[in-house]
Scaffold this motif. Structure first.
Motif, PDB file in Angstrom:
ATOM      1  N   VAL A 201       0.839  -1.204   0.000  1.00 37.90           N
ATOM      2  CA  VAL A 201       0.000   0.000   0.000  1.00 37.90           C
ATOM      3  C   VAL A 201       0.873   1.253   0.000  1.00 37.90           C
ATOM      4  O   VAL A 201       0.608   2.216  -0.724  1.00 37.90           O
ATOM      5  CB  VAL A 201      -0.961  -0.012   1.202  1.00 37.90           C
ATOM      6  CG1 VAL A 201      -1.647   1.340   1.349  1.00 37.90           C
ATOM      7  CG2 VAL A 201      -1.992  -1.123   1.048  1.00 37.90           C
ATOM      8  N   SER A 202       1.935   1.230   0.786  1.00 42.06           N
ATOM      9  CA  SER A 202       2.845   2.369   0.839  1.00 42.06           C
ATOM     10  C   SER A 202       3.482   2.627  -0.525  1.00 42.06           C
ATOM     11  O   SER A 202       3.581   3.784  -0.972  1.00 42.06           O
ATOM     12  CB  SER A 202       3.925   2.121   1.895  1.00 42.06           C
ATOM     13  OG  SER A 202       4.846   3.191   1.937  1.00 42.06           O
TER      14      SER A 202
ATOM     15  N   GLY B 135      -4.356   1.316   4.031  1.00 41.87           N
ATOM     16  CA  GLY B 135      -3.599   1.931   5.106  1.00 41.87           C
ATOM     17  C   GLY B 135      -4.456   2.670   6.109  1.00 41.87           C
ATOM     18  O   GLY B 135      -3.944   3.197   7.100  1.00 41.87           O
ATOM     19  N   ALA B 136      -5.778   2.697   5.876  1.00 41.04           N
ATOM     20  CA  ALA B 136      -6.669   3.433   6.777  1.00 41.04           C
ATOM     21  C   ALA B 136      -7.952   2.654   7.048  1.00 41.04           C
ATOM     22  O   ALA B 136      -9.036   3.233   7.131  1.00 41.04           O
ATOM     23  CB  ALA B 136      -7.003   4.807   6.187  1.00 41.04           C
ATOM     24  N   GLY B 137      -7.830   1.343   7.147  1.00 45.52           N
ATOM     25  CA  GLY B 137      -9.008   0.532   7.461  1.00 45.52           C
ATOM     26  C   GLY B 137      -9.573  -0.245   6.300  1.00 45.52           C
ATOM     27  O   GLY B 137     -10.209  -1.273   6.490  1.00 45.52           O
TER      28      GLY B 137
ATOM     29  N   GLU C  74      -4.803   1.656  -3.291  1.00 38.20           N
ATOM     30  CA  GLU C  74      -5.614   0.611  -2.674  1.00 38.20           C
ATOM     31  C   GLU C  74      -5.244  -0.748  -3.248  1.00 38.20           C
ATOM     32  O   GLU C  74      -4.924  -0.874  -4.437  1.00 38.20           O
ATOM     33  CB  GLU C  74      -7.098   0.900  -2.920  1.00 38.20           C
ATOM     34  CG  GLU C  74      -8.059   0.073  -2.108  1.00 38.20           C
ATOM     35  CD  GLU C  74      -9.488   0.542  -2.294  1.00 38.20           C
ATOM     36  OE1 GLU C  74     -10.215   0.670  -1.294  1.00 38.20           O
ATOM     37  OE2 GLU C  74      -9.903   0.792  -3.452  1.00 38.20           O
ATOM     38  N   LEU C  75      -5.294  -1.774  -2.414  1.00 40.65           N
ATOM     39  CA  LEU C  75      -4.929  -3.126  -2.812  1.00 40.65           C
ATOM     40  C   LEU C  75      -6.042  -4.094  -2.426  1.00 40.65           C
ATOM     41  O   LEU C  75      -6.505  -4.095  -1.282  1.00 40.65           O
ATOM     42  CB  LEU C  75      -3.630  -3.538  -2.104  1.00 40.65           C
ATOM     43  CG  LEU C  75      -3.141  -4.979  -2.290  1.00 40.65           C
ATOM     44  CD1 LEU C  75      -2.686  -5.207  -3.725  1.00 40.65           C
ATOM     45  CD2 LEU C  75      -2.021  -5.293  -1.305  1.00 40.65           C
TER      46      LEU C  75
END
Length: 295
Positions: free
Chosen positions: A17-18, A140-142, A164-165
């Motif tokens: 994600v990063s 990375g945010a839920g 997004e993955l």
């Protein structure tokens, strides 16, 4: 030669994600059976890649205590077909993905890649639609959980946002318990060919009354995205299981699907085949409900 700008390797979902956020123009690669072909053909020439093949969190099938089944997006087709959880609970999905390409493709191709392509001919899609699958993503945010029928936006387009993955495909317990399913793929060749038309039927039979309690019918290559025949489903629910039911599904799906003319087959041919494979698929689910073994 493959014209690749940069290649990044991720070992965890967080790292992937990063990387996707840091390089929003990059494409995800796992098995590479689709992405590498597009690069070689020049359609994605010069692209950067984020490889997720080594992320263990994305692989495997697990049945939770709730009964819900989680399938990692990085799980290969061959793994899905042979997995005991799939064989015991949702064999129709294993049956469907076992018809993707040849053995080499099934050993490297992943279910996540199959659905993220947005191809209407994807063999996994009709089964996942008929099982009311949910798509789980990480950002990375839920993350999000998206019903698969909302995930497909159009030909080759799916609801994956930048950074997004897709991590898992979720099959809720209530969507498969008591149901039987069958998938039929019609193609011009018996092996290593995409579907000219495909159909998955998932049904629940009431044995005491011999009636069709519930049915879900999904076609591939019958519309711009995988098509659930909701009108046909509603018309058939509660019907006695007999020859009239089989004729009804054949007639009604021909009124609901919207295949097109192509070099593979005419619209008229696809309509004829569509009714026939829907009938056969429903018949097979009835046989399975009566104790017939999965073929």
């Amino acid at each position: 030669m493959y014209d690749i700008e940069e290649y990044y390797n991720a070992d965890t979902i967080k790292e992937a994600v990063s990387l996707l956020k840091e390089h929003p123009e990059a494409r995800i690669i796992s098995g590479g059976s689709d992405v590498l072909i597009k690069i070689r053909e020049g359609k994605l020439a010069g692209t950067s890649l984020v490889c997720i093949r080594n992320i263990r969190e994305l692989k495997g099938v697990k049945k939770m205590d709730s009964g819900d089944i989680y399938i990692g997006a990085g799980t290969t087709f061959s793994h899905i077909t042979s997995d005991p959880v799939i064989q015991e609970n949702i064999p129709v999905l294993g049956e469907a993905v076992d018809q993707v390409g040849g053995p080499q493709i099934r050993n490297i191709g992943t279910i996540g890649g199959n659905i993220c392509n947005g191809a209407v001919s994807a063999d996994s899609a009709p089964a996942l639609f008929s099982l009311n699958a949910m798509i789980r993503t990480a950002d990375g945010a839920g993350g999000r959980t998206v019903p698969i029928h909302d995930f497909y936006l159009g030909p080759g387009k799916v609801d994956v946002k930048p950074g997004e993955l897709v991590t898992h495909i979720l099959i809720p317990e209530k969507e498969y318990t008591g149901y039987q399913g069958h998938y039929i793929k019609y193609s011009m060749r018996r092996a290593m060919d995409i579907a000219t038309l495909s159909c998955c039927v998932v049904s629940r039979i009431n044995p005491s009354t011999n009636t069709l309690e519930d049915i879900r019918i999904t076609f591939g290559v019958a519309a711009p995205v995988p098509l659930r025949c909701v009108n046909t489903e509603e018309a058939l629910k509660g019907s006695p299981v007999n020859e009239k039911l089989y004729q009804a599904i054949e007639d009604k799906v021909r009124e609901e699907i919207h295949p097109r003319d192509s070099w593979r087959a005419s619209r008229e041919f696809r309509l004829q085949i569509g009714g026939e494979i829907a009938r056969r698929a429903l018949k097979r689910t009835v046989e399975l409900a009566a104790g017939g073994e999965q073929k």
